[in-house]
Scaffold this motif. Structure first.
Motif, short mmCIF file in Angstrom:
data_model
loop_
_atom_site.label_atom_id
_atom_site.label_comp_id
_atom_site.label_asym_id
_atom_site.label_seq_id
_atom_site.Cartn_x
_atom_site.Cartn_y
_atom_site.Cartn_z
N THR A 131 -23.57 -44.85 65.16
CA THR A 131 -22.25 -44.24 65.30
C THR A 131 -21.51 -44.22 63.97
O THR A 131 -20.87 -43.22 63.60
CB THR A 131 -21.42 -45.01 66.34
OG1 THR A 131 -22.12 -45.02 67.58
CG2 THR A 131 -20.07 -44.36 66.55
N GLY A 177 -22.56 -41.44 61.56
CA GLY A 177 -21.94 -40.16 61.86
C GLY A 177 -20.51 -40.09 61.37
O GLY A 177 -20.07 -39.07 60.80
N LEU A 178 -19.76 -41.16 61.56
CA LEU A 178 -18.36 -41.18 61.12
C LEU A 178 -18.24 -41.11 59.60
O LEU A 178 -17.25 -40.60 59.07
CB LEU A 178 -17.66 -42.44 61.64
CG LEU A 178 -17.52 -42.55 63.16
CD1 LEU A 178 -16.94 -43.91 63.54
CD2 LEU A 178 -16.64 -41.43 63.69
N ASN A 196 -21.35 -35.51 64.57
CA ASN A 196 -21.03 -36.56 65.53
C ASN A 196 -21.65 -36.28 66.90
O ASN A 196 -21.97 -37.21 67.64
CB ASN A 196 -19.52 -36.72 65.64
CG ASN A 196 -18.95 -37.56 64.51
OD1 ASN A 196 -18.94 -38.78 64.58
ND2 ASN A 196 -18.50 -36.90 63.46
N ASP A 242 -24.10 -38.82 68.79
CA ASP A 242 -23.96 -39.22 70.19
C ASP A 242 -25.27 -39.05 70.95
O ASP A 242 -25.64 -39.87 71.79
CB ASP A 242 -22.86 -38.40 70.87
CG ASP A 242 -21.47 -38.80 70.41
OD1 ASP A 242 -21.34 -39.92 69.86
OD2 ASP A 242 -20.53 -38.01 70.57
#
Length: 336
Positions: free
Chosen positions: A263, A266-267, A319, A323
């Protein structure tokens, strides 16, 4: 998995609509507006009124927004007035996008390739010299501004020692074929190895500068996640069953520790794209970061629209992929 993907795509559509509304309203609220940007300071009232009518700025906002959406779907964002005068804004973006993507991908690869293994080994040797040195290094990476580190790397390795190029994407004397706009990939596809290598070494300094913050975040999160997972009951159970060390580390520790790290990767895409604005300026890389900076300086609203919206879309799509990867690693998410 299909149901989860469709649900995430629906959320992506909602986010895209909200982004378009915010962009539409924000650009029209900027001082001067598009009319002043197109006509300049010497515009007369008659020319301003004529252009307002031509652009439809005298119509209700909802009509203007609907026309904006229609043009955006077809890729018509107008013509650049400051970054590359006379060139369609979408063409400006497409010309500059490969440079930024090439830089961002290499920076992310460096951050992941160094941050995850270093975070794992630092956690395995908690309190040792490697752990302490890595933590200090990551703190420096977060504390030092990207632009200052970029100038420092440029001065040391390009100016003082002259071992790496100081600016640009490729040496002027290189005769290379640029079919895709990704200089390293073009050199590989056409087997022009000198051109590919020259493009790669031009990327090294800006990529290292850009990767420092993502590296620090990925390293610290990997270390913290591994420390948490190592103490879990299922890890002790796996060891008590006599499973090999490689199986325990790969299947039980790393796989579960990677959930928050995926996660975070991606951020960090957003951080890379925002950091590229400064990095491209320091190393004179003609990417979308430089285009965004020039667009603000010269009030090029057409280029600002396409760059901001496209950058936001890339961030949202990345993102979405994160996910989906998260759901592939942790099947429990698919049923939520």
């Amino acid at each position: 998995m299909l149901r989860y993907t469709v649900r995430r795509l629906g959320q992506l559509l909602i986010v895209t609509v909200v982004l378009s509304v915010l962009l539409f309203g924000w650009l029209r609220a900027l001082p001067g507006g598009p009319v002043s940007a197109l006509l300049g300071e010497r515009a007369t009232e008659e020319s301003r009124a004529r252009l307002v009518e031509q652009l439809g700025l005298d119509q209700p906002l909802y009509v203007q927004y609907w026309k904006f959406v229609q043009r955006a779907i077809t890729g018509d964002f107008g013509v650049s007035t400051g970054v590359q005068p006379g060139t369609p804004a979408m063409e400006v973006f497409l010309q500059r996008m490969p440079a930024t993507l090439e830089l961002s991908v290499l920076a992310l690869l460096l951050a992941v390739a160094v941050g995850i293994p270093l975070g794992y080994f630092a956690a395995r040797r908690q309190g040792g010299w490697l752990d302490n040195l890595s933590i200090t290094w990551s703190l420096i990476g977060v504390a030092v501004p990207v632009f200052f580190l970029a100038f420092l790397l440029k001065y040391v390795f390009a100016i003082e020692f002259g071992v790496l190029p100081a600016s640009g994407r490729q040496a002027a004397g290189i005769d290379a074929t640029h079919a895709t706009g990704f200089f390293v990939l073009d050199g590989v596809l056409t087997t022009e190895w000198d051109a590919a290598w020259n493009a790669l070494i031009h990327l090294l300094l800006p990529a290292i500068a850009l990767s420092t913050i993502p590296f620090a975040v990925i390293f610290r999160l990997t270390r913290a996640s591994v420390l948490d997972v190592v103490e879990e009951d299922y890890v002790r159970t796996a060891r008590s069953k006599g499973l090999g060390a490689m199986v325990v580390r790969g299947r039980h520790i790393l796989r579960n520790a990677m959930l928050p790290v995926v996660t975070t990767i991606g951020l960090q895409t957003g951080a890379l794209l925002s950091g590229a604005v400064l990095t491209e300026q320091v190393f004179n890389i003609p990417g979308i970061g430089q285009a965004l900076s020039l667009g603000f300086q010269r009030q090029d609203y057409a280029v600002l629209q396409v760059v901001i919206l496209a950058t936001a879309m890339v961030y949202v799509l990345v993102n979405l992929l994160v996910d989906l990867a998260y759901a592939a690693i942790d099947p429990r998410l698919r049923t939520r």
